[in-house]
Design a protein around this motif. Structure first.
Motif, PDB file in Angstrom:
ATOM      1  N   ASN A  15     -48.996  42.599  15.073  1.00  0.00           N
ATOM      2  CA  ASN A  15     -48.652  41.939  13.805  1.00  0.00           C
ATOM      3  C   ASN A  15     -47.820  40.686  14.050  1.00  0.00           C
ATOM      4  OD1 ASN A  15     -49.972  43.867  12.328  1.00  0.00           O
ATOM      5  ND2 ASN A  15     -48.128  45.055  11.879  1.00  0.00           N
ATOM      6  N   ALA A  16     -46.876  40.765  14.970  1.00  0.00           N
ATOM      7  CA  ALA A  16     -46.027  39.612  15.283  1.00  0.00           C
ATOM      8  C   ALA A  16     -46.857  38.488  15.901  1.00  0.00           C
ATOM      9  CB  ALA A  16     -44.902  40.024  16.212  1.00  0.00           C
ATOM     10  N   GLU A  17     -47.770  38.834  16.807  1.00  0.00           N
ATOM     11  CA  GLU A  17     -48.620  37.814  17.428  1.00  0.00           C
ATOM     12  C   GLU A  17     -49.532  37.153  16.401  1.00  0.00           C
ATOM     13  OE1 GLU A  17     -50.571  38.704  21.099  1.00  0.00           O
ATOM     14  OE2 GLU A  17     -48.849  39.872  21.808  1.00  0.00           O
ATOM     15  N   ASP A  18     -50.069  37.938  15.459  1.00  0.00           N
ATOM     16  CA  ASP A  18     -50.902  37.366  14.389  1.00  0.00           C
ATOM     17  C   ASP A  18     -50.082  36.411  13.526  1.00  0.00           C
ATOM     18  OD1 ASP A  18     -53.100  38.754  15.248  1.00  0.00           O
ATOM     19  OD2 ASP A  18     -52.915  40.358  13.749  1.00  0.00           O
ATOM     20  N   TYR A  19     -48.850  36.791  13.237  1.00  0.00           N
ATOM     21  CA  TYR A  19     -47.974  35.951  12.423  1.00  0.00           C
ATOM     22  C   TYR A  19     -47.711  34.617  13.122  1.00  0.00           C
ATOM     23  CZ  TYR A  19     -44.151  34.578   9.382  1.00  0.00           C
ATOM     24  OH  TYR A  19     -43.349  33.892   8.500  1.00  0.00           O
ATOM     25  N   VAL A  20     -47.430  34.674  14.412  1.00  0.00           N
ATOM     26  CA  VAL A  20     -47.175  33.458  15.178  1.00  0.00           C
ATOM     27  C   VAL A  20     -48.424  32.574  15.183  1.00  0.00           C
ATOM     28  CG1 VAL A  20     -46.753  32.567  17.503  1.00  0.00           C
ATOM     29  CG2 VAL A  20     -45.352  34.440  16.615  1.00  0.00           C
ATOM     30  N   GLN A  21     -49.589  33.160  15.397  1.00  0.00           N
ATOM     31  CA  GLN A  21     -50.839  32.384  15.396  1.00  0.00           C
ATOM     32  C   GLN A  21     -51.070  31.724  14.038  1.00  0.00           C
ATOM     33  OE1 GLN A  21     -52.663  31.554  17.930  1.00  0.00           O
ATOM     34  NE2 GLN A  21     -51.859  32.960  19.459  1.00  0.00           N
ATOM     35  N   LYS A  22     -50.758  32.452  12.955  1.00  0.00           N
ATOM     36  CA  LYS A  22     -50.924  31.896  11.603  1.00  0.00           C
ATOM     37  C   LYS A  22     -50.002  30.695  11.393  1.00  0.00           C
ATOM     38  CE  LYS A  22     -49.470  33.214   7.279  1.00  0.00           C
ATOM     39  NZ  LYS A  22     -48.877  34.215   6.466  1.00  0.00           N
ATOM     40  N   LYS A  23     -48.766  30.816  11.854  1.00  0.00           N
ATOM     41  CA  LYS A  23     -47.814  29.711  11.713  1.00  0.00           C
ATOM     42  C   LYS A  23     -48.271  28.507  12.538  1.00  0.00           C
ATOM     43  CE  LYS A  23     -44.298  30.323   9.328  1.00  0.00           C
ATOM     44  NZ  LYS A  23     -44.198  29.744   7.993  1.00  0.00           N
ATOM     45  N   PHE A  24     -48.820  28.754  13.719  1.00  0.00           N
ATOM     46  CA  PHE A  24     -49.265  27.648  14.555  1.00  0.00           C
ATOM     47  C   PHE A  24     -50.516  26.981  13.992  1.00  0.00           C
ATOM     48  CE2 PHE A  24     -46.319  28.284  17.947  1.00  0.00           C
ATOM     49  CZ  PHE A  24     -46.337  27.083  18.622  1.00  0.00           C
ATOM     50  N   SER A  25     -51.306  27.703  13.223  1.00  0.00           N
ATOM     51  CA  SER A  25     -52.499  27.078  12.647  1.00  0.00           C
ATOM     52  C   SER A  25     -52.092  25.931  11.731  1.00  0.00           C
ATOM     53  CB  SER A  25     -53.339  28.106  11.900  1.00  0.00           C
ATOM     54  OG  SER A  25     -52.685  28.557  10.734  1.00  0.00           O
ATOM     55  N   ARG A  26     -50.931  26.056  11.081  1.00  0.00           N
ATOM     56  CA  ARG A  26     -50.404  24.975  10.232  1.00  0.00           C
ATOM     57  C   ARG A  26     -50.104  23.743  11.085  1.00  0.00           C
ATOM     58  NH1 ARG A  26     -44.999  26.421   7.181  1.00  0.00           N
ATOM     59  NH2 ARG A  26     -43.894  24.870   8.361  1.00  0.00           N
ATOM     60  N   VAL A  27     -49.526  23.965  12.253  1.00  0.00           N
ATOM     61  CA  VAL A  27     -49.197  22.864  13.153  1.00  0.00           C
ATOM     62  C   VAL A  27     -50.471  22.235  13.705  1.00  0.00           C
ATOM     63  CG1 VAL A  27     -48.066  22.290  15.343  1.00  0.00           C
ATOM     64  CG2 VAL A  27     -46.954  23.856  13.744  1.00  0.00           C
ATOM     65  N   PHE A  28     -51.460  23.051  14.059  1.00  0.00           N
ATOM     66  CA  PHE A  28     -52.711  22.537  14.606  1.00  0.00           C
ATOM     67  C   PHE A  28     -53.456  21.675  13.607  1.00  0.00           C
ATOM     68  CE2 PHE A  28     -52.755  26.389  17.577  1.00  0.00           C
ATOM     69  CZ  PHE A  28     -52.229  25.657  18.613  1.00  0.00           C
ATOM     70  N   ARG A  29     -53.308  21.949  12.319  1.00  0.00           N
ATOM     71  CA  ARG A  29     -53.970  21.118  11.309  1.00  0.00           C
ATOM     72  C   ARG A  29     -53.445  19.691  11.366  1.00  0.00           C
ATOM     73  NH1 ARG A  29     -53.408  25.339   7.110  1.00  0.00           N
ATOM     74  NH2 ARG A  29     -51.447  24.287   6.767  1.00  0.00           N
ATOM     75  N   HIS A  30     -52.160  19.532  11.629  1.00  0.00           N
ATOM     76  CA  HIS A  30     -51.553  18.199  11.673  1.00  0.00           C
ATOM     77  C   HIS A  30     -51.842  17.472  12.984  1.00  0.00           C
ATOM     78  CE1 HIS A  30     -49.478  18.933   7.974  1.00  0.00           C
ATOM     79  NE2 HIS A  30     -48.842  19.980   8.471  1.00  0.00           N
ATOM     80  N   LEU A  31     -51.922  18.203  14.073  1.00  0.00           N
ATOM     81  CA  LEU A  31     -52.169  17.619  15.395  1.00  0.00           C
ATOM     82  C   LEU A  31     -53.274  18.412  16.088  1.00  0.00           C
ATOM     83  CD1 LEU A  31     -48.488  17.118  16.606  1.00  0.00           C
ATOM     84  CD2 LEU A  31     -50.051  15.354  15.826  1.00  0.00           C
ATOM     85  N   PRO A  32     -54.531  18.173  15.717  1.00  0.00           N
ATOM     86  CA  PRO A  32     -55.615  19.009  16.240  1.00  0.00           C
ATOM     87  C   PRO A  32     -55.892  18.838  17.732  1.00  0.00           C
ATOM     88  CG  PRO A  32     -56.487  17.202  14.939  1.00  0.00           C
ATOM     89  CD  PRO A  32     -55.004  17.141  14.794  1.00  0.00           C
ATOM     90  N   ASN A  33     -55.515  17.722  18.338  1.00  0.00           N
ATOM     91  CA  ASN A  33     -55.846  17.481  19.744  1.00  0.00           C
ATOM     92  C   ASN A  33     -54.629  17.554  20.646  1.00  0.00           C
ATOM     93  OD1 ASN A  33     -58.478  17.124  19.018  1.00  0.00           O
ATOM     94  ND2 ASN A  33     -58.320  14.924  18.836  1.00  0.00           N
TER      95      ASN A  33
END
Length: 193
Positions: A15-33
């Motif tokens: 659950n914690a790893e999924d939460y971290v991945q979800k939070k990082f998806s927000r960051v990846f949207r801003h800087l995809p590369n």
């Protein structure tokens, strides 16, 4: 891109790893590369604050490193806080790149980052990011006497500064000594990449 997650003194459940991945998806949207992304989390104890979780997020893009660190009462609070900090840094970073590209100001030091490395930001967000960036209002010059790390720390303390640039006699390089938040000292040594 996968995020590298490093944990010390605490176990990450799925659950914690999924939460971290979800939070990082927000960051990846801003800087995809992004070139690299990692999160370091650790449980720390102190007499004043008790037991807290410390999170440090590091992102690399186009030769730049964005880093934020924060602590919270649990993993989720620490990750939320550090994600907010890195989001603000991304807005400032993107504002600086866009301002440089649009020719608003000649910003020495802004590297030539490929335009596809960052995505378009709305004009209002761009203006907000530009307002966050300060200007160089003073340039200071001083004679540098070669000294040891201990002498540099002593000089920094006598001046009442949080950091001190000096020429290290042990390594024959320029170094920066600084006071850490925990009261100890750190040393920055240059490394060409």
């Amino acid at each position: 891109m996968d995020i590298k997650i490093y944990a010390r003194n605490l176990d990450l459940n799925p659950n914690a790893e999924d939460y971290v991945q979800k939070k990082f998806s927000r960051v990846f949207r801003h800087l995809p590369n992004m070139d690299d992304a990692k999160l370091e989390v650790s449980r720390r104890s102190s007499r004043s604050a008790g037991e807290r979780v410390h999170a440090q997020m590091t992102l690399k893009i186009g030769g730049y490193t964005l880093r934020g660190q924060e602590s919270g009462v649990n993993l989720f609070a620490a990750v939320d806080s550090v994600t907010d900090i890195v989001d603000r840094q991304i807005r400032r970073f993107k504002g600086k790149v866009y301002r440089s590209r649009k020719g608003r100001r000649d910003r020495a030091g802004v590297r030539d980052i490929p335009l596809d490395a960052i995505i378009e930001m709305p004009e209002s967000a761009e203006e907000e990011a530009i307002e966050d960036i300060g200007e160089v209002v003073r340039t200071k010059r001083f004679a540098m006497t070669p000294m040891s790390v201990e002498d540099a720390i002593l000089q920094m303390e006598m001046l009442g500064h949080n950091f001190f640039l000096f020429f290290n006699t042990d390594t024959d390089e320029y170094n920066v000594a600084y006071r850490r938040n925990d009261g100890d000292y750190g040393l920055i040594e240059p490394e060409l990449v």
